[in-house]
Design a protein around this motif. Structure first.
Motif, PDB file in Angstrom:
ATOM      1  N   TRP A  79       0.833  -1.210   0.000  1.00  0.00           N
ATOM      2  CA  TRP A  79       0.000   0.000   0.000  1.00  0.00           C
ATOM      3  C   TRP A  79       0.866   1.258   0.000  1.00  0.00           C
ATOM      4  CZ3 TRP A  79      -5.246   1.075  -0.216  1.00  0.00           C
ATOM      5  CH2 TRP A  79      -5.636   2.352   0.185  1.00  0.00           C
ATOM      6  N   ALA A  80       1.858   1.285   0.855  1.00  0.00           N
ATOM      7  CA  ALA A  80       2.719   2.470   0.963  1.00  0.00           C
ATOM      8  C   ALA A  80       3.440   2.754  -0.351  1.00  0.00           C
ATOM      9  CB  ALA A  80       3.727   2.283   2.091  1.00  0.00           C
ATOM     10  N   LYS A  81       3.918   1.712  -1.021  1.00  0.00           N
ATOM     11  CA  LYS A  81       4.633   1.897  -2.286  1.00  0.00           C
ATOM     12  C   LYS A  81       3.693   2.376  -3.388  1.00  0.00           C
ATOM     13  CE  LYS A  81       8.017  -1.702  -1.187  1.00  0.00           C
ATOM     14  NZ  LYS A  81       8.458  -3.100  -1.498  1.00  0.00           N
ATOM     15  N   LEU A  82       2.519   1.761  -3.490  1.00  0.00           N
ATOM     16  CA  LEU A  82       1.569   2.161  -4.529  1.00  0.00           C
ATOM     17  C   LEU A  82       0.983   3.547  -4.274  1.00  0.00           C
ATOM     18  CD1 LEU A  82      -0.367  -1.193  -5.115  1.00  0.00           C
ATOM     19  CD2 LEU A  82       1.163  -0.057  -6.735  1.00  0.00           C
ATOM     20  N   MET A  83       0.918   3.943  -3.012  1.00  0.00           N
ATOM     21  CA  MET A  83       0.358   5.247  -2.668  1.00  0.00           C
ATOM     22  C   MET A  83       1.333   6.396  -2.908  1.00  0.00           C
ATOM     23  SD  MET A  83      -2.764   5.853  -1.731  1.00  0.00           S
ATOM     24  CE  MET A  83      -2.614   7.298  -0.670  1.00  0.00           C
ATOM     25  N   ASP A  84       2.572   6.111  -3.226  1.00  0.00           N
ATOM     26  CA  ASP A  84       3.553   7.165  -3.511  1.00  0.00           C
ATOM     27  C   ASP A  84       3.163   7.862  -4.814  1.00  0.00           C
ATOM     28  OD1 ASP A  84       5.744   8.811  -3.760  1.00  0.00           O
ATOM     29  OD2 ASP A  84       7.172   7.208  -4.181  1.00  0.00           O
ATOM     30  N   GLY A  85       2.570   9.037  -4.685  1.00  0.00           N
ATOM     31  CA  GLY A  85       2.050   9.756  -5.844  1.00  0.00           C
ATOM     32  C   GLY A  85       0.653   9.320  -6.241  1.00  0.00           C
ATOM     33  N   GLY A  86       0.040   8.432  -5.454  1.00  0.00           N
ATOM     34  CA  GLY A  86      -1.283   7.904  -5.773  1.00  0.00           C
ATOM     35  C   GLY A  86      -2.389   8.567  -4.981  1.00  0.00           C
ATOM     36  N   MET A  87      -3.566   7.927  -4.980  1.00  0.00           N
ATOM     37  CA  MET A  87      -4.760   8.496  -4.343  1.00  0.00           C
ATOM     38  C   MET A  87      -5.579   7.387  -3.692  1.00  0.00           C
ATOM     39  SD  MET A  87      -7.844  10.683  -6.148  1.00  0.00           S
ATOM     40  CE  MET A  87      -8.464   9.255  -7.049  1.00  0.00           C
ATOM     41  N   GLU A  88      -5.956   7.599  -2.455  1.00  0.00           N
ATOM     42  CA  GLU A  88      -6.779   6.639  -1.715  1.00  0.00           C
ATOM     43  C   GLU A  88      -8.224   6.689  -2.199  1.00  0.00           C
ATOM     44  OE1 GLU A  88      -6.527   6.166   2.796  1.00  0.00           O
ATOM     45  OE2 GLU A  88      -8.370   7.346   2.528  1.00  0.00           O
ATOM     46  N   MET A  89      -8.823   5.507  -2.418  1.00  0.00           N
ATOM     47  CA  MET A  89     -10.233   5.415  -2.789  1.00  0.00           C
ATOM     48  C   MET A  89     -11.072   4.822  -1.657  1.00  0.00           C
ATOM     49  SD  MET A  89      -9.817   4.156  -6.727  1.00  0.00           S
ATOM     50  CE  MET A  89     -11.598   4.042  -6.933  1.00  0.00           C
ATOM     51  N   MET A  90     -10.593   3.747  -1.055  1.00  0.00           N
ATOM     52  CA  MET A  90     -11.174   3.210   0.174  1.00  0.00           C
ATOM     53  C   MET A  90     -10.026   3.035   1.147  1.00  0.00           C
ATOM     54  SD  MET A  90     -14.045   0.393  -1.016  1.00  0.00           S
ATOM     55  CE  MET A  90     -14.495   0.023   0.692  1.00  0.00           C
ATOM     56  N   PRO A  91     -10.133   3.612   2.337  1.00  0.00           N
ATOM     57  CA  PRO A  91      -8.996   3.607   3.270  1.00  0.00           C
ATOM     58  C   PRO A  91      -8.537   2.195   3.618  1.00  0.00           C
ATOM     59  CG  PRO A  91     -10.741   5.084   4.025  1.00  0.00           C
ATOM     60  CD  PRO A  91     -11.307   4.305   2.884  1.00  0.00           C
ATOM     61  N   LEU A  92      -7.254   2.065   3.858  1.00  0.00           N
ATOM     62  CA  LEU A  92      -6.699   0.806   4.324  1.00  0.00           C
ATOM     63  C   LEU A  92      -7.168   0.582   5.751  1.00  0.00           C
ATOM     64  CD1 LEU A  92      -4.788  -1.519   3.586  1.00  0.00           C
ATOM     65  CD2 LEU A  92      -2.912  -0.162   4.518  1.00  0.00           C
ATOM     66  N   ASP A  93      -7.984  -0.464   5.948  1.00  0.00           N
ATOM     67  CA  ASP A  93      -8.647  -0.638   7.244  1.00  0.00           C
ATOM     68  C   ASP A  93      -9.188  -2.058   7.343  1.00  0.00           C
ATOM     69  OD1 ASP A  93      -9.703  -0.018   9.733  1.00  0.00           O
ATOM     70  OD2 ASP A  93     -10.760   1.775   9.036  1.00  0.00           O
ATOM     71  N   SER A  94      -9.881  -2.327   8.445  1.00  0.00           N
ATOM     72  CA  SER A  94     -10.562  -3.595   8.630  1.00  0.00           C
ATOM     73  C   SER A  94     -11.998  -3.467   8.116  1.00  0.00           C
ATOM     74  CB  SER A  94     -10.576  -3.968  10.113  1.00  0.00           C
ATOM     75  OG  SER A  94     -11.327  -5.149  10.325  1.00  0.00           O
ATOM     76  N   TYR A  95     -12.433  -4.477   7.360  1.00  0.00           N
ATOM     77  CA  TYR A  95     -13.775  -4.489   6.785  1.00  0.00           C
ATOM     78  C   TYR A  95     -14.406  -5.856   7.035  1.00  0.00           C
ATOM     79  CZ  TYR A  95     -12.440  -0.232   4.221  1.00  0.00           C
ATOM     80  OH  TYR A  95     -12.025   1.038   3.886  1.00  0.00           O
ATOM     81  N   PRO A  96     -15.725  -5.982   6.872  1.00  0.00           N
ATOM     82  CA  PRO A  96     -16.356  -7.286   7.098  1.00  0.00           C
ATOM     83  C   PRO A  96     -15.791  -8.407   6.232  1.00  0.00           C
ATOM     84  CG  PRO A  96     -18.024  -5.555   7.002  1.00  0.00           C
ATOM     85  CD  PRO A  96     -16.726  -4.920   6.621  1.00  0.00           C
TER      86      PRO A  96
END
Length: 279
Positions: A79-96
């Motif tokens: 996530w950290a590598k892909l987010m370099d210059g990228g944009m969050e669409m759904m936050p990195l988190d816990s989901y059902p």
């Protein structure tokens, strides 16, 4: 025979830069071919093609790549590598559906969904994922059945549907997995007004053994679809495919034949192998 299917990613002159970036993000990756037109790389044995195109097409989330990560650390570092210059669409988190999940667009606009899960039997790490929205909303299940009829050794593996408690159309596809040959794909419906749809920025290359296979895929996938040039087509849902002979990369890598072969297929819609082989 399982036809070889791999994604082709359209870049505005950034194919080599993008391929190098993705190889830096994911382990067990390497660039396997590098030409002025196309750069090809592999991650975990899965093939990706990067095409140097023009500014006509841009990535959007209608097609994303679902990545199975086996540890929380792998999710977080990827996530950290892909987010370099990228944009969050759904936050990195816990989901059902996963204790660690996130959806983002990278610096080139390509979408990725990272998902913490054990890979059963060392299944594929990457799954192209179709979001059926806008005019295509509600057609995910129909499309899966359509594709699995066209490709040999294919099947729908799993479907989860929206329920009355979900914030979408009950009964349509919330998330599904289907297999074309030996490649896993995923699909989902979304009734929200996203403002994007399938385009040529992501296409899928089908390598065919002979003319009979080319004719068969071409005829079936263009039914209610649209023929393009140089082996490109759009199916009835607007998804782009490239139907090519598996011998094409070998011909294009031969300095004595490549110019002639290029001139020949630039005049074609559907590929005709005999014309490529003419001396």
């Amino acid at each position: 025979m399982n036809n070889k299917i791999h994604p082709c990613l359209w870049f505005e002159g950034q194919a080599k830069e993008a391929a190098a970036f993705y190889c830096s993000v994911f382990d067990n990756s390497k660039i396997i071919s590098d030409t002025p037109m196309v750069v090809t790389f592999e991650i975990d044995g899965q093939k990706f093609m990067c095409l140097n195109g023009n500014a006509n097409f841009s990535f959007n989330p209608s097609i994303s790549f679902f990545v199975v990560c086996e540890t929380k650390d792998e999710v977080d570092s990827t996530w950290a590598k892909l987010m370099d210059g990228g944009m969050e669409m759904m936050p990195l988190d816990s989901y059902p559906w996963s204790e660690r999940y996130g959806w983002l667009q990278d610096r080139f606009g390509l979408s990725w969904q990272l998902f913490l899960e054990n890979r059963p039997d060392q299944g594929e790490k990457f799954s192209p994922t179709f979001m059926f929205t806008g005019d295509q909303q509600g057609k995910a299940e129909e499309a899966m059945n359509y594709f699995t009829e066209i490709f040999k050794d294919s099947k729908v593996k799993d479907i989860a549907r929206y329920t009355a408690e979900d914030d979408d159309v009950e009964g349509t596809v919330k998330h599904a997995v289907f297999q074309l040959g030996n490649v896993d794909f995923r699909a989902m419906d979304s009734s929200f007004a996203h403002g994007f749809s399938f385009n040529e920025a992501v296409s899928f290359v089908v390598e065919c053994k002979n003319q009979e296979e080319i004719d068969d895929f071409w005829n079936k996938l263009t039914m209610e679809g649209e023929e393009g040039n140089c082996g490109w087509l759009k199916d009835r849902y607007g998804i782009s495919w490239q139907i090519i002979p598996e011998i094409l990369p070998k011909l294009m890598s031969d300095p004595k034949k490549s110019d002639r072969v290029l001139k020949a297929f630039m005049q074609m819609k559907k590929f005709e192998i005999n014309k490529l082989l003419e001396e």
